[in-house]
Design an enzyme around this catalytic site. Structure first.
Site, PDB file in Angstrom:
ATOM      1  N   ASP A 195      -0.325 -31.195 -40.542  1.00  0.00           N
ATOM      2  CA  ASP A 195      -1.438 -30.238 -40.541  1.00  0.00           C
ATOM      3  C   ASP A 195      -1.716 -29.776 -41.969  1.00  0.00           C
ATOM      4  O   ASP A 195      -0.850 -29.181 -42.605  1.00  0.00           O
ATOM      5  CB  ASP A 195      -1.054 -29.030 -39.673  1.00  0.00           C
ATOM      6  N   SER A 202      -3.650 -20.722 -36.084  1.00  0.00           N
ATOM      7  CA  SER A 202      -4.614 -20.847 -37.166  1.00  0.00           C
ATOM      8  C   SER A 202      -4.949 -19.423 -37.671  1.00  0.00           C
ATOM      9  O   SER A 202      -4.037 -18.610 -37.801  1.00  0.00           O
ATOM     10  CB  SER A 202      -5.847 -21.593 -36.656  1.00  0.00           C
ATOM     11  N   HIS A 258      -2.275 -29.448 -36.386  1.00  0.00           N
ATOM     12  CA  HIS A 258      -2.596 -28.025 -36.316  1.00  0.00           C
ATOM     13  C   HIS A 258      -2.324 -27.456 -34.911  1.00  0.00           C
ATOM     14  O   HIS A 258      -2.906 -27.909 -33.935  1.00  0.00           O
ATOM     15  CB  HIS A 258      -4.079 -27.900 -36.646  1.00  0.00           C
TER      16      HIS A 258
END
Ligand code: NAG
Ligand code: NAG
Ligand code: NAG
Ligand code: NAG
Ligand code: NAG
Ligand code: NAG
Length: 485
Positions: A428, A166, A453
């Site tokens: 995601d 991320s 994710h």
């Protein structure tokens, strides 16, 4: 991944399930690891406050973790990069990176990001102090940490590999880009490398991800949110809305911000569930991992609950039950009060105040309802941009300029570097801002069809999709090959 990233780039997570996520951190203390991996240390590093002003000599203590269990003399050094939440020590015991470390004999560090968790560079979170919070300062922290630790421990001629998922995935890529002499290779998982003020594509992926379960599902969500918007126009319905969604206080809509916040809070459930669908974050102590796209779509498809609006309310109740919330706090004025509290003990100091500041001054990333091809209504870009002014006195113009500068500084999709791998999961929503095609053979993308994710970072499970297992192996082979270069 939820280290920090967990509490992910998607602050919506915190709006909706804040409590649940935070409580989950405490629970790690009770996770008794029975394997040989248990040993790791919590340590502190003396860090500079401002790397870009030589006259400023102030320092502070940055938290880091060390696991030496896998290290074989001569092996590489792995550095897990912390992000927009407390660095979760669970990652020192579990996670795919440790299985790589075991095979490659790596020494493992994790450095907490400045201003998050226990890494407090300043006395409080005033807007003036938040000037020292930026990805550039964070990268300089990494560089200084890498240099000093290597000298102190005789690791200067070892190969360092950075990991992150991320926002920290972007940092892993940018660390290699900006400090190539300090980091040999990077694994930049689900990394949003392109900054953008408006990010309506996020909800478009939510639509597609819901539709991949069942084509009817996003249509029912859309119907429900349209009904909701309609009812919000008539104050006579507010008592019913308050009851239907079990709100903590009677719904009050005085401004566009009030209605946008209410609608975004409800949509947040769907956004979170899609972003983290069926991943293996349970090892971190996260709750609610059994609420999946399948579960939400089965509630939305359950005609016995009544019209789609009633099913939407049922989803909100399901989340409240799952996270043991007495009621739903969907009031913007409470949110505004929490977000402007500058104390380290404040209600938004777990990361929301800090991360939203970074979005206002570097990245944007606002998940607006501005696209017609998505299921929600009522939280347009202006609602997000206004928060920058309300919380930090950052104007729309300043925000727009900052985002342009971020892309100039890091290169957006055109990362001029090498030995960085970019894994991405098809469902995601963040993949829309990620590297989706190999840039060069030395900057490969790894596509994982059907995962959410940061899925590849979690510990492997027998029920993982075969393509997820293959992706993990593929990344390992790349590292193995790069470490020989
Ligand atoms: C509130 O809900 C009740 C029943 O659930 C309904 O009879 C009533 O018309 C609703 N009130 C408004 C103002 O929509
Ligand atoms: C999820 O798990 C919890 C606890 O194990 C359980 O109480 C709940 O019913 C489950 N929810 C769903 C939708 O499966
Ligand atoms: C900020 O939050 C702390 C902890 O909840 C609280 O004690 C303090 O009164 C709050 N400050 C303001 C200005 O609201
Ligand atoms: C907000 O920023 C402007 C300039 O960008 C400045 O003139 C003004 O004093 C600031 N307001 C506050 C309350 O800090
Ligand atoms: C992803 O998987 C789905 C079914 O699981 C399949 O229909 C689709 O073609 C796959 N996409 C790619 C790009 O491989
Ligand atoms: C959804 C998505 O963007 N997937 C991309 C991830 O990376 C691969 C390259 O390996 C692309 O082919 C996919 O389109």
């Amino acid at each position: 991944m939820s280290l920090f990233p967990f509490l992910s780039v998607l602050w919506i997570s915190l709006l909706t399930f804040g409590e649940g996520y935070y409580k989950s951190f405490g629970r790690f203390n009770h996770v008794q690891d029975v394997t040989h991996r248990a040993a790791f240390d919590e340590l502190w590093f003396t860090q500079k406050l401002d790397h870009f002003n030589g006259a400023d000599r102030r320092v502070w203590k940055q938290r880091y973790f060390l696991n030496e269990a896998f290290y074989k003399p001569g092996g590489p050094v792995f550095l897990m990069i912390g992000g927009e939440g407390p660095a979760n020590p669970a990652w020192m015991q579990y996670g795919t990176w440790l299985s790589y470390a075991e095979k490659l004999g790596a020494l493992c560090f994790m450095l907490e990001h400045r201003f998050y968790g226990k890494s407090h560079p300043t006395a409080d979170l005033s807007t003036d102090n938040l000037r020292f919070l930026s990805s550039r300062q964070a990268l300089a922290d990494l560089a200084h940490f890498r240099t000093v630790i290597a000298e102190d421990r005789g690791l200067s001629n070892r190969k360092w590999v950075a990991f992150g998922g991320s926002y920290p995935g972007s940092l892993a890529a940018w660390f290699r880009l900006k400090y190539p002499h300090l980091v040999h290779a990077s694994v930049a998982t689900s990394a949003p490398v392109h900054a953008t003020v408006n990010f309506p594509e996020y909800l478009e992926v939510v639509w597609r991800s819901l539709a991949s379960e069942n084509a009817e599902c996003p249509l029912l969500v859309k119907k429900a949110s349209d009904t909701l918007l309609e009812r919000l126009k008539d104050p006579k319905t507010y008592d019913n809305l308050t009851k239907d969604f079990n709100l903590c206080s009677k719904l009050q809509i005085q401004t566009e911000m009030d209605s946008a916040y209410f609608l975004e809070t409800l949509a947040g459930t769907f956004m979170d569930v899609v972003q983290y669908n069926e991943d293996n974050r349970g090892f971190e102590g996260a709750t609610g991992t059994n609420i999946t796209i399948k579960v939400l779509c089965s509630v939305m498809g359950d005609a016995s609950l009544g019209e789609p609006y009633a099913r939407y309310a049922a989803v909100a109740h399901l989340m409240m039950d799952t996270f043991s919330m007495k009621c739903l706090d969907a009031s913007f004025s409470t949110y505004l009060r929490d977000m402007t509290n500058t104390s380290w003990e404040g209600p938004a100091a777990g990361g929301e105040r800090q991360w939203v500041y970074q979005t206002c001054t570097e990245f944007g990333f606002y998940q607006s309802t501005d696209s017609p091809n998505q299921p929600f209504t009522g939280f347009p870009l202006v609602y997000h941009v206004k928060q920058c002014a309300d919380f930090y006195n950052v104007s729309a113009e300043q925000l727009a300029m900052a985002v342009v500068q971020t892309n100039e500084y890091y290169g957006s999709y055109d990362i001029g570097s090498s030995r960085i791998v970019f894994p991405n999961g098809s469902i995601d929503p963040w993949h829309a801002l990620g590297i989706t095609l190999d840039i060069t053979p030395d900057l490969p993308a790894v596509f994982i069809n059907g995962t959410a994710h940061c899925a590849n970072m979690y510990p492997a499970r027998s029920e993982d999709l075969p393509q997820l297992a293959l992706a993990r192996d593929h990344i390992f082979l790349l590292l193995q090959q790069w470490l020989k270069q």
